[in-house]
Design a protein around this motif. Sequence first.
Motif, PDB file in Angstrom:
ATOM      1  N   THR A  76       0.808  -1.227   0.000  1.00 37.32           N
ATOM      2  CA  THR A  76       0.000   0.000   0.000  1.00 37.32           C
ATOM      3  C   THR A  76       0.838   1.272   0.000  1.00 37.32           C
ATOM      4  O   THR A  76       0.344   2.328   0.361  1.00 37.32           O
ATOM      5  N   PHE A  77       2.071   1.167  -0.393  1.00 33.62           N
ATOM      6  CA  PHE A  77       2.929   2.343  -0.409  1.00 33.62           C
ATOM      7  C   PHE A  77       2.611   3.221  -1.617  1.00 33.62           C
ATOM      8  O   PHE A  77       2.349   2.722  -2.705  1.00 33.62           O
ATOM      9  N   SER A  78       2.659   4.513  -1.414  1.00 33.49           N
ATOM     10  CA  SER A  78       2.550   5.441  -2.539  1.00 33.49           C
ATOM     11  C   SER A  78       3.725   6.406  -2.449  1.00 33.49           C
ATOM     12  O   SER A  78       4.231   6.681  -1.365  1.00 33.49           O
ATOM     13  N   PHE A  79       4.122   6.896  -3.603  1.00 36.65           N
ATOM     14  CA  PHE A  79       5.328   7.713  -3.662  1.00 36.65           C
ATOM     15  C   PHE A  79       5.060   9.039  -4.364  1.00 36.65           C
ATOM     16  O   PHE A  79       4.347   9.092  -5.357  1.00 36.65           O
ATOM     17  N   TRP A  80       5.674  10.077  -3.820  1.00 33.82           N
ATOM     18  CA  TRP A  80       5.801  11.342  -4.546  1.00 33.82           C
ATOM     19  C   TRP A  80       7.214  11.337  -5.103  1.00 33.82           C
ATOM     20  O   TRP A  80       8.136  10.817  -4.485  1.00 33.82           O
ATOM     21  N   GLN A  81       7.403  11.900  -6.244  1.00 29.09           N
ATOM     22  CA  GLN A  81       8.716  11.948  -6.874  1.00 29.09           C
ATOM     23  C   GLN A  81       9.111  13.409  -7.058  1.00 29.09           C
ATOM     24  O   GLN A  81       8.347  14.180  -7.631  1.00 29.09           O
ATOM     25  N   VAL A  82      10.299  13.767  -6.574  1.00 26.82           N
ATOM     26  CA  VAL A  82      10.764  15.149  -6.656  1.00 26.82           C
ATOM     27  C   VAL A  82      12.158  15.186  -7.271  1.00 26.82           C
ATOM     28  O   VAL A  82      13.057  14.468  -6.833  1.00 26.82           O
ATOM     29  N   ASN A  83      12.308  16.035  -8.272  1.00 20.61           N
ATOM     30  CA  ASN A  83      13.606  16.267  -8.893  1.00 20.61           C
ATOM     31  C   ASN A  83      14.380  17.231  -7.994  1.00 20.61           C
ATOM     32  O   ASN A  83      13.977  18.371  -7.808  1.00 20.61           O
ATOM     33  N   ILE A  84      15.490  16.774  -7.453  1.00 15.80           N
ATOM     34  CA  ILE A  84      16.263  17.572  -6.495  1.00 15.80           C
ATOM     35  C   ILE A  84      16.779  18.874  -7.119  1.00 15.80           C
ATOM     36  O   ILE A  84      16.932  19.873  -6.434  1.00 15.80           O
ATOM     37  N   GLN A  85      16.995  18.853  -8.421  1.00 20.06           N
ATOM     38  CA  GLN A  85      17.508  20.047  -9.084  1.00 20.06           C
ATOM     39  C   GLN A  85      16.465  21.160  -9.152  1.00 20.06           C
ATOM     40  O   GLN A  85      16.811  22.323  -9.312  1.00 20.06           O
ATOM     41  N   LEU A  86      15.193  20.810  -9.012  1.00 16.11           N
ATOM     42  CA  LEU A  86      14.129  21.804  -9.036  1.00 16.11           C
ATOM     43  C   LEU A  86      13.683  22.211  -7.631  1.00 16.11           C
ATOM     44  O   LEU A  86      12.784  23.043  -7.488  1.00 16.11           O
ATOM     45  N   ALA A  87      14.304  21.633  -6.613  1.00 16.78           N
ATOM     46  CA  ALA A  87      13.937  21.937  -5.232  1.00 16.78           C
ATOM     47  C   ALA A  87      15.167  22.055  -4.338  1.00 16.78           C
ATOM     48  O   ALA A  87      15.254  21.410  -3.290  1.00 16.78           O
ATOM     49  N   PRO A  88      16.146  22.879  -4.706  1.00 16.52           N
ATOM     50  CA  PRO A  88      17.384  22.939  -3.918  1.00 16.52           C
ATOM     51  C   PRO A  88      17.185  23.448  -2.491  1.00 16.52           C
ATOM     52  O   PRO A  88      17.840  22.965  -1.568  1.00 16.52           O
ATOM     53  N   GLU A  89      16.256  24.378  -2.282  1.00 17.52           N
ATOM     54  CA  GLU A  89      16.050  24.896  -0.925  1.00 17.52           C
ATOM     55  C   GLU A  89      15.440  23.825  -0.018  1.00 17.52           C
ATOM     56  O   GLU A  89      15.816  23.692   1.144  1.00 17.52           O
ATOM     57  N   TRP A  90      14.518  23.045  -0.554  1.00 14.37           N
ATOM     58  CA  TRP A  90      13.949  21.944   0.226  1.00 14.37           C
ATOM     59  C   TRP A  90      15.021  20.886   0.512  1.00 14.37           C
ATOM     60  O   TRP A  90      15.091  20.362   1.617  1.00 14.37           O
ATOM     61  N   ALA A  91      15.855  20.588  -0.486  1.00 17.79           N
ATOM     62  CA  ALA A  91      16.921  19.592  -0.311  1.00 17.79           C
ATOM     63  C   ALA A  91      17.856  20.000   0.826  1.00 17.79           C
ATOM     64  O   ALA A  91      18.263  19.163   1.636  1.00 17.79           O
ATOM     65  N   ARG A  92      18.170  21.279   0.897  1.00 15.14           N
ATOM     66  CA  ARG A  92      19.019  21.764   1.990  1.00 15.14           C
ATOM     67  C   ARG A  92      18.290  21.653   3.322  1.00 15.14           C
ATOM     68  O   ARG A  92      18.857  21.202   4.316  1.00 15.14           O
TER      69      ARG A  92
END
Length: 108
Positions: A47-63
């Motif tokens: 029952t797992f679901s995933f969101w997928q995020v490109n790290i290059q488009l979210a650098p502030e969140w990655a930090r």
Amino acid sequence: MINISYSELRAALDAGKDGWVYVHSPFCGACKKAEQMLSIIEESKETFSFWQVNIQLAPEWARSAQIESVPALLYYKKGRLQAKMYRLFSVMEILSNMKEVENDVNGL
């Protein structure tokens, strides 16, 4: 897998959503392999679901999430980061670790 933008992810987390976030880069070979394995898990009866995020488009969140490398798999419960996984080598290992994380976080 649901491919979402940083603003969509932020809105989901601010709303207190639960879920797994797969962090990748389109130029990462290991990320492509990990994505294939996560697709197998997603297509299974789990029952797992995933969101997928490109790290290059979210650098502030990655930090802010202190992501050390890609591919990465993060688990959020009620909008709060609970666990990070960087070791994504096999379907069985990933699935086992995901179940363990959810059981620990959910207190089962």
